[in-house]
Write an enzyme that holds these catalytic residues in place. Sequence first.
Site, PDB file in Angstrom:
ATOM      1  N   ASP A  50     -21.481   1.301 -45.154  1.00  0.00           N
ATOM      2  CA  ASP A  50     -21.153   0.897 -46.618  1.00  0.00           C
ATOM      3  C   ASP A  50     -22.411   1.612 -47.261  1.00  0.00           C
ATOM      4  O   ASP A  50     -23.242   2.207 -46.751  1.00  0.00           O
ATOM      5  CB  ASP A  50     -21.173  -0.610 -46.696  1.00  0.00           C
ATOM      6  CG  ASP A  50     -19.995  -0.968 -47.908  1.00  0.00           C
ATOM      7  OD1 ASP A  50     -20.380  -0.280 -48.848  1.00  0.00           O
ATOM      8  OD2 ASP A  50     -19.153  -1.648 -47.667  1.00  0.00           O
ATOM      9  N   HIS A  85     -17.201   3.531 -50.790  1.00  0.00           N
ATOM     10  CA  HIS A  85     -18.451   2.895 -49.929  1.00  0.00           C
ATOM     11  C   HIS A  85     -19.066   3.838 -48.995  1.00  0.00           C
ATOM     12  O   HIS A  85     -19.312   3.368 -48.179  1.00  0.00           O
ATOM     13  CB  HIS A  85     -17.750   1.703 -49.338  1.00  0.00           C
ATOM     14  CG  HIS A  85     -17.394   0.522 -50.263  1.00  0.00           C
ATOM     15  ND1 HIS A  85     -18.373  -0.286 -51.013  1.00  0.00           N
ATOM     16  CD2 HIS A  85     -16.165  -0.079 -50.481  1.00  0.00           C
ATOM     17  CE1 HIS A  85     -17.670  -1.148 -51.662  1.00  0.00           C
ATOM     18  NE2 HIS A  85     -16.440  -1.086 -51.571  1.00  0.00           N
ATOM     19  N   GLU A 145     -11.758  -0.137 -52.724  1.00  0.00           N
ATOM     20  CA  GLU A 145     -12.695   0.162 -53.716  1.00  0.00           C
ATOM     21  C   GLU A 145     -13.428   1.469 -53.980  1.00  0.00           C
ATOM     22  O   GLU A 145     -14.269   1.782 -54.166  1.00  0.00           O
ATOM     23  CB  GLU A 145     -13.689  -1.072 -53.684  1.00  0.00           C
ATOM     24  CG  GLU A 145     -13.273  -2.363 -53.734  1.00  0.00           C
ATOM     25  CD  GLU A 145     -14.200  -3.563 -53.494  1.00  0.00           C
ATOM     26  OE1 GLU A 145     -14.177  -4.475 -54.125  1.00  0.00           O
ATOM     27  OE2 GLU A 145     -15.274  -3.218 -52.723  1.00  0.00           O
TER      28      GLU A 145
HETATM   29  C1  ACM Z   1     -13.085  -5.901 -49.487  1.00  0.00           C
HETATM   30  O1  ACM Z   1     -13.464  -6.801 -49.502  1.00  0.00           O
HETATM   31  N1  ACM Z   1     -13.639  -4.854 -50.128  1.00  0.00           N
HETATM   32  C2  ACM Z   1     -12.284  -5.363 -48.508  1.00  0.00           C
END
Ligand code: ACM
Length: 563
Positions: free
Chosen positions: A220, A290, A354
């Site tokens: 991440d 991410h 995201e």
């Molecule tokens: C997430 O909780 N962003 C998958």
Amino acid sequence: MKTFDCILIMVFLLVYAPGMRGQAPGHNGHTPGLRAEKNGDVNIIPRPLEVRMTDGAFELTPATRILVSPDMEQLGMYLQALLEPSTGFMLSVDVLQDESSLENAIVLNLDYGGQQHGEEGYALSSSPDAVVITAAAPAGLFYGIQTLRQLLPPQVEERQVVTGVSWEVPGVEITDRPRFGWRGMHLDVSRHMFPVEFVKKYIDLLAMHKMNTFHWHLTDDQGWRIEIKKYPRLTEVGSQRAATPFPSDRNTLDGKPYGGYYTRDQIREVVAYAQERFITVVPEIEMPGHAVAALASYPELGCTGGPYEVRQFWGIADDVFCAGNEKVYGFLEDVLTEVMELFPSEIIHIGGDECPKVRWEECEKCQAMIRREGLADEHELQSYFVTRMEKFLNSHGRKIIGWDEILEGGLAPNATVMSWRGMEGGMEAAAMGHDVVMSPTSHCYLDYYQSQNLEEEPPAIGGFLPMEKVYSLEPVPEGLAGDKVHHILGAQGNLWTEYIPTASQAEYMAFPRACAIAEVVWTQAELKDYEDFLDRLPSLLQHLKALGVNYRPPDDGSSTKKQ
Ligand code: ACM
Ligand code: ZN
């Protein structure tokens, strides 16, 4: 199998395992003639399909023998190792023979149950003479062992000899099998990292709850945690961040460098440990968003070329992998190639959540890719990206799963969707014929507060998710067509660790809400009953306590009920 064996086994089943006697399950999954007792005198979580109390009890003694079907010695040894530290009994493990006496034995009996309980189902019968676990496949025997463990006094979990305990198993007939095939828990090791020993403990706890999937969130923005041979900077640079926000003040950094990663050997060790416990480790490599830790390591993989630094604050970063750069696809294929070497899981998580589009909107290369591929917009560019990674993994015999944003711009043809922003994404994907795992924030985000009494809780990300709400999850969305229901593979609890700096706090957040998840995914919907679950929970909590798990005592007093 020889005829003589068959006859012996028939006799043996008639005597020891009447619950398994040759009946096909009814259409609702119930074996005629048995009823599921409400709780009874046994406290098993997740609640089994059918439980019937019988007279008498089996008592474990130093002379008890573990008898296993041929090739099941490893499971016999697992059971032996489970029982030895607390009882002090080093039980013998022998292969079950035609002439074996079943007096004072625990029998792990493969195949004799037929197929009606599936690969993961089992029957367990205990009487003063023997405990007999029968299953069609090793996983079923393993789950029978987990049930046996919960039938024994909780001190069985102690890692040192406990004296003065009578190691009794109540007389019982149980038949059991899971409702869902994906019974999972997730762990984010990017925001905070946990030692291999803890990862193994977490896997053990999952196994104890009859879960079969460990979703390992390895990369991440705030840290890359898996060693990749071809790209050493991912761990040299990407695994280290300069500081971390204070849990009590998310806008202020602590100034302390933080880092670490799992070596290839450690990953192999974890995967093998999980395999022995019938748990698939699903690795997650986040893309296209991410990805800042990867960009900090190899800035040429971002749209602007950087420089980037491993992100210190939580939240969503605008910088993501450049979707117009062929180098990015080559890099990710190399990374996934090494991931496939380490993880036998057929399914690999590619993230997909995201991913802001602002860099792509301004990037020459991304815009050129949109034109070259005739894509409508940046959402279709994301879909192109994910589909390309899917093709790569499919060509190596693997499948992808991604968070529900992968629906945007068009779902990759064979993708499984992990529905987290609600159930709707999962519903839409299932209706389109895609497989789905449910993990909606509303029921499955175990990083949310467990109480509204915030002063008494460690700082958490927010939200409010009491155990009762977790328990109430029904993974099959209302309104999903009957012929699409099979696409709901199951559900999982997610443990994001921005606000979870230690293993002990991870346990506090995960348990006992994970116990509720276990029942959501294992137990038939019509057998779910929260009050009954609360009645059974104290017994399981005693097991967890003996295992040294820092669970959160439930608010409702159930931890002191029925001790
Ligand atoms: C997430 O909780 N962003 C998958
Ligand atoms: Zn770009």
